[in-house]
Design a protein around this motif. Structure first.
Motif, PDB file in Angstrom:
ATOM      1  N   ALA A 138       0.822  -1.211   0.000  1.00 52.98           N
ATOM      2  CA  ALA A 138       0.000   0.000   0.000  1.00 52.98           C
ATOM      3  C   ALA A 138       0.859   1.265   0.000  1.00 52.98           C
ATOM      4  CB  ALA A 138      -0.923   0.002   1.224  1.00 52.98           C
ATOM      5  N   ILE A 139       2.100   1.167   0.442  1.00 52.62           N
ATOM      6  CA  ILE A 139       2.972   2.349   0.497  1.00 52.62           C
ATOM      7  C   ILE A 139       3.261   2.889  -0.899  1.00 52.62           C
ATOM      8  CG2 ILE A 139       5.237   3.217   1.194  1.00 52.62           C
ATOM      9  CD1 ILE A 139       5.150   1.217   3.526  1.00 52.62           C
ATOM     10  N   PRO A 140       3.770   2.063  -1.844  1.00 48.26           N
ATOM     11  CA  PRO A 140       3.949   2.608  -3.197  1.00 48.26           C
ATOM     12  C   PRO A 140       2.622   2.989  -3.861  1.00 48.26           C
ATOM     13  CG  PRO A 140       4.428   0.245  -3.150  1.00 48.26           C
ATOM     14  CD  PRO A 140       4.328   0.697  -1.743  1.00 48.26           C
ATOM     15  N   LEU A 141       1.537   2.278  -3.533  1.00 47.75           N
ATOM     16  CA  LEU A 141       0.244   2.653  -4.097  1.00 47.75           C
ATOM     17  C   LEU A 141      -0.180   4.037  -3.610  1.00 47.75           C
ATOM     18  CD1 LEU A 141      -1.993  -0.564  -4.004  1.00 47.75           C
ATOM     19  CD2 LEU A 141      -1.225   0.702  -6.015  1.00 47.75           C
ATOM     20  N   TYR A 142       0.122   4.335  -2.354  1.00 47.83           N
ATOM     21  CA  TYR A 142      -0.258   5.639  -1.807  1.00 47.83           C
ATOM     22  C   TYR A 142       0.485   6.769  -2.528  1.00 47.83           C
ATOM     23  CZ  TYR A 142      -0.645   9.516   1.467  1.00 47.83           C
ATOM     24  OH  TYR A 142      -0.877  10.759   2.028  1.00 47.83           O
ATOM     25  N   TYR A 143       1.762   6.559  -2.789  1.00 44.80           N
ATOM     26  CA  TYR A 143       2.563   7.623  -3.398  1.00 44.80           C
ATOM     27  C   TYR A 143       2.411   7.690  -4.920  1.00 44.80           C
ATOM     28  CZ  TYR A 143       4.860   8.546   1.040  1.00 44.80           C
ATOM     29  OH  TYR A 143       5.113   8.902   2.341  1.00 44.80           O
ATOM     30  N   TYR A 144       2.228   6.549  -5.567  1.00 46.89           N
ATOM     31  CA  TYR A 144       2.200   6.533  -7.030  1.00 46.89           C
ATOM     32  C   TYR A 144       0.872   6.050  -7.617  1.00 46.89           C
ATOM     33  CZ  TYR A 144       7.215   6.734  -6.101  1.00 46.89           C
ATOM     34  OH  TYR A 144       8.448   7.091  -5.630  1.00 46.89           O
ATOM     35  N   GLY A 145      -0.078   5.688  -6.747  1.00 50.09           N
ATOM     36  CA  GLY A 145      -1.322   5.125  -7.226  1.00 50.09           C
ATOM     37  C   GLY A 145      -2.121   6.054  -8.110  1.00 50.09           C
ATOM     38  N   ASP A 146      -2.098   7.362  -7.820  1.00 47.52           N
ATOM     39  CA  ASP A 146      -2.848   8.328  -8.622  1.00 47.52           C
ATOM     40  C   ASP A 146      -2.368   8.310 -10.069  1.00 47.52           C
ATOM     41  OD1 ASP A 146      -4.580  10.317  -9.331  1.00 47.52           O
ATOM     42  OD2 ASP A 146      -3.381  11.940  -8.500  1.00 47.52           O
ATOM     43  N   ARG A 147      -1.038   8.363 -10.261  1.00 45.50           N
ATOM     44  CA  ARG A 147      -0.484   8.344 -11.618  1.00 45.50           C
ATOM     45  C   ARG A 147      -0.728   6.992 -12.299  1.00 45.50           C
ATOM     46  NH1 ARG A 147       5.477  10.590 -10.463  1.00 45.50           N
ATOM     47  NH2 ARG A 147       4.854  10.157  -8.318  1.00 45.50           N
ATOM     48  N   ILE A 148      -0.567   5.912 -11.538  1.00 47.03           N
ATOM     49  CA  ILE A 148      -0.793   4.579 -12.111  1.00 47.03           C
ATOM     50  C   ILE A 148      -2.250   4.426 -12.532  1.00 47.03           C
ATOM     51  CG2 ILE A 148      -0.840   2.115 -11.584  1.00 47.03           C
ATOM     52  CD1 ILE A 148       1.510   2.608  -9.662  1.00 47.03           C
ATOM     53  N   ARG A 149      -3.160   4.871 -11.668  1.00 47.35           N
ATOM     54  CA  ARG A 149      -4.583   4.737 -11.942  1.00 47.35           C
ATOM     55  C   ARG A 149      -4.994   5.533 -13.174  1.00 47.35           C
ATOM     56  NH1 ARG A 149      -7.808   8.001  -9.563  1.00 47.35           N
ATOM     57  NH2 ARG A 149      -6.312   8.336  -7.873  1.00 47.35           N
ATOM     58  N   ASN A 150      -4.514   6.756 -13.285  1.00 42.74           N
ATOM     59  CA  ASN A 150      -4.848   7.574 -14.446  1.00 42.74           C
ATOM     60  C   ASN A 150      -4.262   7.002 -15.729  1.00 42.74           C
ATOM     61  OD1 ASN A 150      -6.383  10.227 -13.812  1.00 42.74           O
ATOM     62  ND2 ASN A 150      -4.927  10.056 -12.123  1.00 42.74           N
ATOM     63  N   HIS A 151      -3.040   6.478 -15.641  1.00 37.80           N
ATOM     64  CA  HIS A 151      -2.411   5.891 -16.839  1.00 37.80           C
ATOM     65  C   HIS A 151      -3.156   4.637 -17.282  1.00 37.80           C
ATOM     66  CE1 HIS A 151       0.736   4.701 -19.661  1.00 37.80           C
ATOM     67  NE2 HIS A 151       0.624   3.470 -19.162  1.00 37.80           N
ATOM     68  N   THR A 152      -3.443   3.740 -16.335  1.00 35.03           N
ATOM     69  CA  THR A 152      -4.119   2.499 -16.710  1.00 35.03           C
ATOM     70  C   THR A 152      -5.535   2.763 -17.200  1.00 35.03           C
ATOM     71  OG1 THR A 152      -4.782   2.161 -14.395  1.00 35.03           O
ATOM     72  CG2 THR A 152      -2.752   1.098 -15.130  1.00 35.03           C
ATOM     73  N   SER A 153      -6.215   3.747 -16.606  1.00 31.86           N
ATOM     74  CA  SER A 153      -7.577   4.061 -17.037  1.00 31.86           C
ATOM     75  C   SER A 153      -7.607   4.669 -18.435  1.00 31.86           C
ATOM     76  CB  SER A 153      -8.242   5.031 -16.046  1.00 31.86           C
ATOM     77  OG  SER A 153      -8.392   4.438 -14.780  1.00 31.86           O
ATOM     78  N   SER A 154      -6.562   5.401 -18.784  1.00 30.36           N
ATOM     79  CA  SER A 154      -6.540   6.100 -20.077  1.00 30.36           C
ATOM     80  C   SER A 154      -5.954   5.275 -21.205  1.00 30.36           C
ATOM     81  CB  SER A 154      -5.737   7.403 -19.940  1.00 30.36           C
ATOM     82  OG  SER A 154      -6.310   8.256 -18.986  1.00 30.36           O
ATOM     83  N   HIS A 155      -5.069   4.314 -20.894  1.00 35.18           N
ATOM     84  CA  HIS A 155      -4.322   3.631 -21.948  1.00 35.18           C
ATOM     85  C   HIS A 155      -4.565   2.127 -22.047  1.00 35.18           C
ATOM     86  CE1 HIS A 155      -1.995   7.381 -21.246  1.00 35.18           C
ATOM     87  NE2 HIS A 155      -1.793   7.318 -22.540  1.00 35.18           N
ATOM     88  N   TRP A 156      -5.020   1.496 -20.993  1.00 35.64           N
ATOM     89  CA  TRP A 156      -5.202   0.054 -21.030  1.00 35.64           C
ATOM     90  C   TRP A 156      -6.606  -0.282 -21.522  1.00 35.64           C
ATOM     91  CZ3 TRP A 156      -2.692  -2.340 -16.000  1.00 35.64           C
ATOM     92  CH2 TRP A 156      -1.334  -2.010 -15.982  1.00 35.64           C
ATOM     93  N   LYS A 157      -6.699  -0.879 -22.691  1.00 35.32           N
ATOM     94  CA  LYS A 157      -7.999  -1.222 -23.279  1.00 35.32           C
ATOM     95  C   LYS A 157      -8.413  -2.614 -22.800  1.00 35.32           C
ATOM     96  CE  LYS A 157      -7.619   1.706 -27.374  1.00 35.32           C
ATOM     97  NZ  LYS A 157      -7.725   1.783 -28.852  1.00 35.32           N
ATOM     98  N   LEU A 158      -9.060  -2.623 -21.648  1.00 35.96           N
ATOM     99  CA  LEU A 158      -9.437  -3.879 -21.007  1.00 35.96           C
ATOM    100  C   LEU A 158     -10.939  -4.017 -20.806  1.00 35.96           C
ATOM    101  CD1 LEU A 158      -6.704  -3.914 -18.201  1.00 35.96           C
ATOM    102  CD2 LEU A 158      -6.628  -5.088 -20.404  1.00 35.96           C
ATOM    103  N   ILE A 159     -11.701  -2.974 -21.159  1.00 36.44           N
ATOM    104  CA  ILE A 159     -13.123  -2.953 -20.858  1.00 36.44           C
ATOM    105  C   ILE A 159     -13.924  -3.354 -22.087  1.00 36.44           C
ATOM    106  CG2 ILE A 159     -15.018  -1.584 -19.938  1.00 36.44           C
ATOM    107  CD1 ILE A 159     -12.635  -1.920 -18.049  1.00 36.44           C
ATOM    108  N   ASN A 160     -14.723  -4.384 -21.959  1.00 32.99           N
ATOM    109  CA  ASN A 160     -15.594  -4.813 -23.043  1.00 32.99           C
ATOM    110  C   ASN A 160     -16.502  -3.664 -23.452  1.00 32.99           C
ATOM    111  OD1 ASN A 160     -18.205  -5.965 -24.140  1.00 32.99           O
ATOM    112  ND2 ASN A 160     -16.933  -7.806 -24.084  1.00 32.99           N
ATOM    113  N   SER A 161     -16.684  -3.470 -24.743  1.00 30.46           N
ATOM    114  CA  SER A 161     -17.426  -2.318 -25.246  1.00 30.46           C
ATOM    115  C   SER A 161     -18.869  -2.296 -24.809  1.00 30.46           C
ATOM    116  CB  SER A 161     -17.373  -2.283 -26.773  1.00 30.46           C
ATOM    117  OG  SER A 161     -17.970  -3.442 -27.315  1.00 30.46           O
ATOM    118  N   SER A 162     -19.389  -3.422 -24.339  1.00 28.70           N
ATOM    119  CA  SER A 162     -20.793  -3.469 -23.943  1.00 28.70           C
ATOM    120  C   SER A 162     -21.017  -2.952 -22.534  1.00 28.70           C
ATOM    121  CB  SER A 162     -21.315  -4.902 -24.025  1.00 28.70           C
ATOM    122  OG  SER A 162     -20.612  -5.737 -23.133  1.00 28.70           O
ATOM    123  N   LEU A 163     -19.943  -2.682 -21.788  1.00 29.79           N
ATOM    124  CA  LEU A 163     -20.113  -2.202 -20.421  1.00 29.79           C
ATOM    125  C   LEU A 163     -20.793  -0.840 -20.399  1.00 29.79           C
ATOM    126  CD1 LEU A 163     -16.790  -3.185 -18.657  1.00 29.79           C
ATOM    127  CD2 LEU A 163     -19.057  -3.785 -17.908  1.00 29.79           C
TER     128      LEU A 163
END
Length: 525
Positions: free
Chosen positions: A500-525
């Motif tokens: 949780a320590i690295p998630l606390y410090y870097y989670g915001d950047r990781i979350r925004n990057h994965t949400s914007s660039h990782w195409k993992l969501i089925n289009s029907s959602l």
């Protein structure tokens, strides 16, 4: 099959404005500067617009169901010593009456969540509570070990509907600023079921036999089934998550309040607004199915979410907490009902008093206290809430759980005073309530549009991982001793929760990057 980024559904990526800072047209919590997240829609059938008493009644029934599932499955533990003698089974075989239930609850998530997405949450709870009642009757009447085991596994699979979907309904009915407190209550129901069940079973088994505990569970499950059928409405709702006022960059967009929007629509157009459903319509078992996808696609699509760091951490941290609690539950009757203690099942079951205290404290930390802490952090951050603001409180179970794990292990190995092991279990119990709840809320906050699928992974895999560990803990203790086994578990817990320590410090950047660039969501959602 076409995949999209999470950003296509929700551009906030979990970073939202929670406290007023110039957004005059947002819908607020009455009498406060807390902005309602998500904003309620204009549809009178929006679950967020249900009367508060109806929300709380629905939530209370589901909490009763999750309590009962854990009451019935975990409650038999004090009778394991007697069961092993009655059925002439080994310690490991008898412990299977609990460990296979853990696996059944976990696997149940992978069945019930896709069904809920496809058919709706209400029919899933009606069917699963009915199956749970039926096989509770079977388990109480079982006269052989194999029959008892099969019945308990099936009722556990049915009870698995309460885990991911119970938490997902908190998302359906309540706002972001309420999630911590409500999830705290939910976690109390879940964890105290595991503690109250054994506490009661110990005395019942001593006085009139273990089978009567199962008949009591059956009666309670019948009452729960009737309550679900008559009082729990459908909460599935197609919601627009990306309201302009809640942008990930923290700047305010334009947003009309729900009341203002209703007024303007009714004055400027002939469009008919949705009509509130009647009581009986709300209890319909049919609310439609998605027209643009198949059940198979819905079943498969959650698994890709496991690569999101928040989901992966949630699975491991919750699983490790559960491993330790179930490990103690599996073994304490063999420690305290054997020489030199020679406790009865009822007296050994009193260890669960410490467990209840630990559960309540853990739920307070990860419930009410977590909401207030996050709100305070948002106020210090110009009103902006980020999911990582939930993580600092994980330090409390991060300290208490390993201490309790070592206390129980050393007490069992060296036959120390019973109070050492009992207090150790109380500290361990803080973890499954606090760590598990913080993990689930963090996942919900980070990936709100796919919360049900993400929670499926957290709750499903955490039970599968826990089963793998706990199924081997009896032979592990037999080969290495309590000190080494529980010392290793304490070290693993510290390492995993420490992520949780690295998630606390870097989670915001990781979350925004994965949400914007990782195409993992089925289009029907």
């Amino acid at each position: 099959m076409v995949f999209r980024t999470l950003h296509d559904l929700d551009s906030t990526a979990g970073t939202v404005r929670l406290v007023e800072a110039g957004s005059a047209h947002a819908v607020h919590m009455t009498g406060t500067d807390i902005i309602l997240v998500p904003q309620p829609s204009t549809d009178p059938n929006d679950p967020l617009r249900l009367p508060q008493w109806r929300k709380n009644l629905t939530f209370s029934i589901l909490c009763s169901f999750v309590f009962l599932v854990n009451f019935a499955t975990g409650g038999l533990a004090p009778a394991f010593f007697d069961l092993s003698i009655e059925f002439d089974k080994s310690t490991a075989d008898t412990a299977g009456l609990l460990t296979y239930c853990v696996l059944g609850i976990g696997l149940g998530n992978f069945l019930w969540v896709p069904c809920a997405v496809y058919f709706g949450k209400r029919p899933v709870f009606v069917v699963s509570s009915g199956i749970f009642f039926a096989f509770s009757c079977w388990s109480a009447a079982a006269d052989r070990y194999e029959t008892l085991l099969v019945a308990r596994v099936i009722l556990s699979v049915a009870g698995g509907s309460t885990e991911a979907l119970g938490a997902a309904i908190v998302n359906d009915l309540y706002y972001l600023h309420e999630r911590g407190a409500k999830m705290g209550v939910y976690m109390i129901a879940l964890t105290t079921g595991n503690a109250v069940g054994p506490l009661i079973c110990g005395f019942i088994a001593t006085a009139i036999g273990w089978r009567w505990f199962l008949w009591i569970s059956t009666i309670l499950s019948g009452i729960t089934f009737v309550a679900v059928v008559l009082l729990v409405p459908e909460t599935r709702f197609e919601r627009k998550y990306d309201d302009g006022i809640f942008r990930a960059d923290g700047h305010d967009g334009k947003f009309k309040s729900a009341a203002l929007e209703v007024e303007q629509v009714s004055e400027t157009s002939n469009v008919l607004l949705p009509v509130r459903k009647s009581y009986w319509q709300q209890l319909s078992l049919w609310s439609g199915i998605p027209a643009d996808t198949s059940f198979v696609a819905i079943f498969l699509r959650p698994f890709l979410l496991l690569v999101y760091p928040a989901v992966f951490w949630g699975v491991l941290s919750y699983a490790m907490s559960l491993v330790i609690v179930i490990g103690v539950n599996d073994l304490y009757s063999f420690v305290y009902q054997a020489p030199p203690f020679n406790f009865t099942a009822g007296i050994s079951g009193l260890i669960n008093v410490a467990g209840i205290i630990g559960n309540l404290f853990g739920a307070f930390v990860s419930g009410y206290l977590l909401d207030r802490f996050s709100e305070r952090r948002a106020r210090h951050n110009n009103g902006i809430f980020v999911p990582e603001s939930r993580l600092p409180l994980v330090v409390i179970p991060g300290v208490l759980v390993p201490v309790g794990t070592l206390m129980f292990g050393f007490a069992a190995q060296r036959q120390m005073h019973w109070a050492v092991g009992y207090v150790g279990y109380g500290l361990v119990s803080v973890g499954v309530a606090a760590t598990g709840n913080i993990a689930m809320i963090y996942v919900m906050d980070s990936y709100y549009p796919v919360a049900a699928e993400a929670l499926l992974l957290v709750n499903g895999f955490k039970n599968v991982v826990a089963f793998g560990f706990v199924n081997g803990i009896v032979p592990w203790v037999g080969a290495s001793g309590y000190e080494e086994a529980f010392g290793t578990l304490a070290g693993l817990y510290v390492f995993i929760v420490g992520l949780a320590i690295p998630l606390y410090y870097y989670g915001d950047r990781i979350r925004n990057h994965t949400s914007s660039h990782w195409k993992l969501i089925n289009s029907s959602l």
